[in-house]
Design an enzyme around this catalytic site. Structure first.
Site, short mmCIF file in Angstrom:
data_model
loop_
_atom_site.label_atom_id
_atom_site.label_comp_id
_atom_site.label_asym_id
_atom_site.label_seq_id
_atom_site.Cartn_x
_atom_site.Cartn_y
_atom_site.Cartn_z
CG HIS A 158 2.35 0.59 -9.50
ND1 HIS A 158 3.12 -0.32 -9.90
CD2 HIS A 158 1.35 0.87 -10.52
CE1 HIS A 158 2.53 -0.63 -11.11
NE2 HIS A 158 1.59 0.19 -11.12
CB CYS A 212 -9.90 10.97 11.38
SG CYS A 212 -10.19 9.76 10.38
CG MET A 276 18.70 -8.85 -15.41
SD MET A 276 20.19 -8.87 -15.54
CE MET A 276 20.85 -10.57 -15.32
#
Length: 310
Positions: A158, A212, A276
């Site tokens: 991600h 840029c 958990m």
């Protein structure tokens, strides 16, 4: 492109438990997999023989470091949840607000440290590499705590809070500045009564590539965006060769990552879940160890008595 597209051919023809329903032997295997073991000694025997270990991690592995997730009940920044801010549309409409959110998250993470689970994984990788064995960490987290702990073989599916991507030239770069730009200094407070800073676009983080000066965005995968096909190809290769898979601190509900471990289990590779509580995928795995990852993982990955270290 997502992992589902190039694993679907592998999964679409497979029946319950990820196996073709045919022989009684395979049916027996499915029944056995439906009752995962919590026997640490048995897991340790499997661990001692593994040559290529894949460790898939999610938000739960960082929870003990005090990392906020902004997911689920109460997971708000100001009056918004991550799903309302971490989208291309939200950035197009209000880049200042989105950058405030990510600036806050970056500043929080600069104060956080790896916990016992991160350290156990990094130490295991370092130790096993000296034995000609490999460990790869495939993480859904963007906090870089695995990197801080010392993990070298890391696939961040991600992205990372500490990387930026230019919306003009596409350049991706590591960025650990605090604040990331002067205009964001002191901004990003999560209190719901805080007013938006409304920073002009030209004062938000800008690309530093020659000529840029394009607007930068966080180099993370937002809701509605595809994962990097190059990263997914690397993940696929690692899952194809692993002979032991650990799933650590993930709910196994976010796709395509939720497919990774079941895909491995479907070809008969032992999978151990450290979480958990049980997840929707638990009954497809050989092992399940309940509890905080910082408590359950260190003894699982500690040096086995049969290991020979030169």
């Amino acid at each position: 492109m997502c992992l589902f597209q190039f694993t679907a051919r592998r999964l679409v023809s497979q029946a319950h438990c990820g196996l073709k329903a045919s022989s009684s032997k395979k049916q027996k295997f499915c029944l056995e997999m439906a009752r995962p073991s919590s026997n640490m000694a048995d897991f340790r025997e499997v661990f001692a023989k593994a040559k290529h270990i894949a460790i898939i991690t999610g938000a739960g592995v960082s929870a003990e470091s005090g990392v906020p997730t902004f997911r689920g009940a109460g997971g708000f920044w100001r009056k918004w949840q991550a799903q309302e801010l971490a989208t291309p549309g939200a950035f197009a409409r209000n880049p200042s607000r989105v950058w405030e959110f990510y600036h806050y998250r970056r500043e929080v993470m600069l104060s956080k440290h790896p916990n016992a689970a991160h350290i156990a994984i990094a130490e295991c990788e370092k130790r096993l590499s000296k034995q000609g064995r490999s460990v790869v960490v495939i993480t859904q987290n963007i906090d870089e705590l695995h990197r801080k702990a010392g993990t070298k073989h890391l696939l961040e599916i991600h992205g990372s809070l500490f990387k930026t991507r230019c919306t003009s030239c596409g350049n991706v770069a590591a960025n650990y500045k605090s604040p990331i730009c002067p205009a964001l200094a002191g901004k990003g407070a999560p209190d719901p009564n805080t007013e938006d800073a409304a920073i002009p676009v030209e004062d938000l983080p800008q690309c530093e590539e020659d000529g840029c000066n394009g607007l930068l965005r966080p180099h993370v995968v937002w809701f509605g965006e595809a994962l990097d096909p190059g990263v997914l190809t690397a993940v696929e290769k690692e899952l194809d060769i692993c002979d032991l898979c650990l799933v650590v601190g993930t709910s196994s509900v976010v796709y395509p990552a939720a497919m990774f471990a079941p895909q491995v289990s479907a070809r008969g590779v032992p999978v151990a879940e450290f979480n958990m509580e049980p997840t929707p995928a638990t009954n497809r795995f050989r092992f399940h160890f309940a509890g905080p990852c910082g408590t359950t993982l260190p003894p699982a990955l500690a040096r086995h008595e049969t290991e020979i270290i030169s």
